[in-house]
Design an enzyme around this catalytic site. Structure first.
Site, short mmCIF file in Angstrom:
data_model
loop_
_atom_site.label_atom_id
_atom_site.label_comp_id
_atom_site.label_asym_id
_atom_site.label_seq_id
_atom_site.Cartn_x
_atom_site.Cartn_y
_atom_site.Cartn_z
N LYS A 153 24.41 100.99 63.04
CA LYS A 153 24.15 100.96 64.06
C LYS A 153 24.96 100.20 64.85
O LYS A 153 24.45 98.87 65.20
CB LYS A 153 22.68 101.01 64.81
CG LYS A 153 22.51 101.89 66.16
CD LYS A 153 23.01 101.08 66.60
CE LYS A 153 22.03 99.69 67.41
NZ LYS A 153 23.09 98.80 68.89
N SER A 176 20.83 88.33 67.94
CA SER A 176 20.36 87.07 68.50
C SER A 176 18.84 87.27 67.83
O SER A 176 19.12 87.63 67.59
CB SER A 176 20.46 87.57 70.22
OG SER A 176 19.03 88.59 70.29
N VAL A 221 16.28 89.07 69.47
CA VAL A 221 16.34 91.12 68.55
C VAL A 221 16.30 90.24 67.47
O VAL A 221 15.36 91.46 66.63
CB VAL A 221 17.31 91.11 68.83
CG1 VAL A 221 17.40 92.79 68.06
CG2 VAL A 221 18.34 91.41 70.29
N GLY A 222 16.40 89.48 66.83
CA GLY A 222 16.38 89.17 64.98
C GLY A 222 14.51 89.39 64.99
O GLY A 222 14.24 89.18 64.24
N GLU A 272 21.00 87.32 60.63
CA GLU A 272 21.69 86.35 60.57
C GLU A 272 21.90 86.32 62.25
O GLU A 272 22.87 87.45 63.08
CB GLU A 272 23.40 86.65 59.59
CG GLU A 272 23.87 85.53 59.81
CD GLU A 272 25.01 85.26 60.51
OE1 GLU A 272 24.33 83.94 61.41
OE2 GLU A 272 25.77 85.92 61.06
N CYS A 322 29.27 83.03 66.16
CA CYS A 322 27.21 82.68 65.99
C CYS A 322 28.32 81.02 65.46
O CYS A 322 27.44 80.22 65.50
CB CYS A 322 26.87 83.51 64.72
SG CYS A 322 27.43 84.09 63.78
N GLN A 369 26.06 90.12 80.10
CA GLN A 369 26.67 88.20 79.39
C GLN A 369 27.07 87.38 80.21
O GLN A 369 26.99 86.10 80.22
CB GLN A 369 27.56 89.22 78.31
CG GLN A 369 26.87 88.90 77.09
CD GLN A 369 25.75 88.22 76.15
OE1 GLN A 369 24.61 88.18 76.00
NE2 GLN A 369 26.28 86.74 75.89
N GLU A 412 21.57 78.66 72.72
CA GLU A 412 22.72 79.16 72.31
C GLU A 412 23.29 80.08 73.54
O GLU A 412 22.37 81.08 73.94
CB GLU A 412 22.64 80.22 70.98
CG GLU A 412 23.97 80.58 71.22
CD GLU A 412 23.94 82.22 70.03
OE1 GLU A 412 23.06 82.77 69.74
OE2 GLU A 412 24.75 81.61 68.63
C1 UN1 Z 1 29.87 85.32 63.42
O1 UN1 Z 1 30.08 85.20 64.62
O2 UN1 Z 1 28.99 85.85 64.21
O3 UN1 Z 1 33.43 82.28 60.35
C2 UN1 Z 1 30.47 85.55 62.42
C3 UN1 Z 1 33.34 82.51 61.87
C4 UN1 Z 1 34.49 84.29 61.28
C5 UN1 Z 1 32.90 85.29 60.96
C6 UN1 Z 1 31.92 84.40 62.09
N1 UN1 Z 1 34.41 84.04 59.75
O4 UN1 Z 1 33.21 81.85 62.53
#
Ligand code: UN1
Length: 498
Positions: free
Chosen positions: A175, A229, A232-233, A250, A284, A332, A386
């Site tokens: 999904k 996020s 949601v996680g 993650e 992230c 966003q 964040e």
């Molecule tokens: C993400 O932002 O969810 O290390 C992953 C990094 C990328 C992966 C980011 N290789 O910034």
């Protein structure tokens, strides 16, 4: 040309979803309608789960090296289509081509690594405490896996999950984020054309909320793997907890770059620029806090702001020298603008940026200026939460001890970086900082596919994607005990001690 209507892929068939029609527009130019697709319903998802469940029992019996051959074929196809996939990504989610090419490359690297895993998937053998008994282990697949992926890495993150899931013998319901359905469509087509059998990979489009129960709580789903996020996680984790599903999460980061007085300042400026404003800060792993040792504060900021001023914001499909693309969507954009507003209410003023760009070439897209706030403290919202946008919070510190304390003043724990020429400081930092990824003299972004990826604290729930560690997610250990003694032997009881 008629706009393509994307379909779900269920049990080897391309079928339209049953819900309302949704649009996929270019965030750099919302007049550019890329494709449409339908919101999936719980019934659509149930069909995908059923197809996956059926296909799983065949697929898990295909020898892993043969599964690997199919996946290697998929890798070759991704390689051949790299430029096209990168262009689709940029059009769908906006990051510049140089970055989307990297995104596709990350998928290719992950794919080859995992295809090779088909000839390893090592278990171990170990002695038994009983005579004439053999103990060994192997990795068995988990079953039907629901994979829920974000929009910021439209090929790489699905690949991080699909390749390992498939090499381990699982079947998946994929999904993707509703902002990047075309990238997902093209990726799934590649897997099917490479020879992944019908039902082993299923694709359902749409917003996750209305179909979350179908994706997660169905008794046939054994595992949920999610990147997105924290908000949601947590919901996913609660559902998985109640239904006792294995789940890997993650999530967010509040990643820090520390610059010591002895650092190579040019290098540190390059790092901060790329870490904070690459992908418009929508990673992230993005650098969202920059900690500068007092003695270099002014010198660093002067160089840094000069470079921020030079960043070119724009449509990533335009000229090749665009550094910062658009924000993914209206929601966003508003969220980020809300954080800027909040920062001002809390007494902060940006030293650069701070506004939405709306004139000229920016009029039809979602653009925000690269923004820097100085003098941010742990009490400020933009220190704690964040932002997921091109917004950097800067603070100063006196010594390494204070830098580490400040670095750890966050509920997140994904990535951290330190710039220093002093080996001792680097080692103290990498030991003491509470994150899953640490960089020395390199930015907080840019993880490689054969290194464990994930974080501590609220960033995750104890798993690591990529590298060999991802196998812990997508397999269950089976412990095999073979007693060939022909006699009745009880562990712990019938042990011959000498
Ligand atoms: C993400 O932002 O969810 O290390 C992953 C990094 C990328 C992966 C980011 N290789 O910034």
């Amino acid at each position: 040309m008629a706009v393509e209507m994307l379909k779900n892929y269920i049990g080897g068939q391309w079928v339209e979803g049953s819900g309302e029609v949704l649009e996929n527009r270019n965030p750099a130019d919302t007049e550019d309608l890329i494709c449409t697709f339908r919101q999936s319903t719980p019934e659509d998802v149930a069909k995908a789960v059923e197809a996956a469940e059926r296909a799983f029992h065949e697929w898990r019996r295909v020898p892993a090296p043969i599964r690997g051959n199919i996946l290697r074929r998929a890798c070759r196809m991704i390689e051949e289509q790299k430029e096209e996939l990168a262009r689709i990504q940029t059009r769908e989610m906006g990051k510049p081509l140089v970055e989307t090419r990297g995104d596709v490359q990350e998928a290719i690297d992950t794919g080859y690594w995992m295809a090779g895993e088909g000839r390893r998937l090592y278990g171990f053998t170990t002695p038994s405490e009983l005579r004439d008994k053999w103990n060994m282990t192997y990795r068995a697949p988990v079953g039907v896996c629901t994979l829920i992926t974000p929009w910021n890495f439209p090929t790489a993150i699905p690949a991080w999950k699909i390749f390992p899931a498939l090499i381990c013998g699982n079947a998946v319901v994929f999904k993707p984020a509703e902002d990047v359905p075309l990238s997902a469509d093209r990726l799934v087509r590649i897997f099917t054309e490479a020879g992944v059998p019908p039902g082993v990979i299923n694709l359902v489009h749409g917003d996750g909320a209305p179909i979350s129960d179908a994706l997660i709580t169905d008794p046939r789903v054994r595992l949920v793997s999610f990147t997105g996020s924290c908000e949601v996680g947590r919901i996913i984790s609660e559902k998985c907890g109640r239904h006792l599903k294995k789940h890997s999460l993650e999530m967010g980061g509040k990643n820090v770059q520390v610059v010591m007085e002895d650092a190579d300042l040019e290098l540190a400026v390059d790092g901060a620029l790329w870490g904070a404003f690459g992908t418009s800060g929508q990673r992230c792993t993005a650098t969202s806090r920059l900690l500068l040792q007092e003695g270099i504060m002014d010198a660093f900021m002067e160089r840094f702001l000069g470079r921020v001023r030079e960043l070119k914001v724009g449509n990533g499909l335009g000229e090749e020298d665009i550094n910062v693309g658009p924000i993914i969507n209206q929601r966003q954009l508003e969220r980020i603008l809300g954080y800027l507003e909040k920062a001002r209410e809390e007494g902060l003023e940006p030293v650069i940026g701070g506004r939405q760009l709306t004139e000229g070439e920016y009029a039809k897209g979602y653009f925000i200026e690269p923004t820097v706030f100085v003098g941010v403290t742990p009490e400020h919202t933009i220190w704690r939460e964040e932002v997921f946008g091109p917004v950097l919070a800067v603070a100063s510190f006196a010594d390494l001890e204070e830098a580490i304390a400040l670095a750890n003043r966050t509920t997140y724990g994904l990535s951290a970086s330190i710039y220093t020429r002093d080996l001792r400081k680097a080692f103290v930092f990498l030991n003491e900082v509470e994150t899953g990824l640490v960089y020395v003299n390199a930015p907080t972004i840019g993880a490689e596919s054969h290194m464990p990826f994930g974080g501590v604290k609220d960033t995750g729930n104890g798993h690591r994607e990529a590298s060999l560690t991802v196998l812990e997610i997508f397999t269950e250990w089976k412990a095999i005990n073979i007693d060939y003694s022909g006699s009745f032997q009880r562990a712990q009881i019938d042990v011959v001690t000498e």
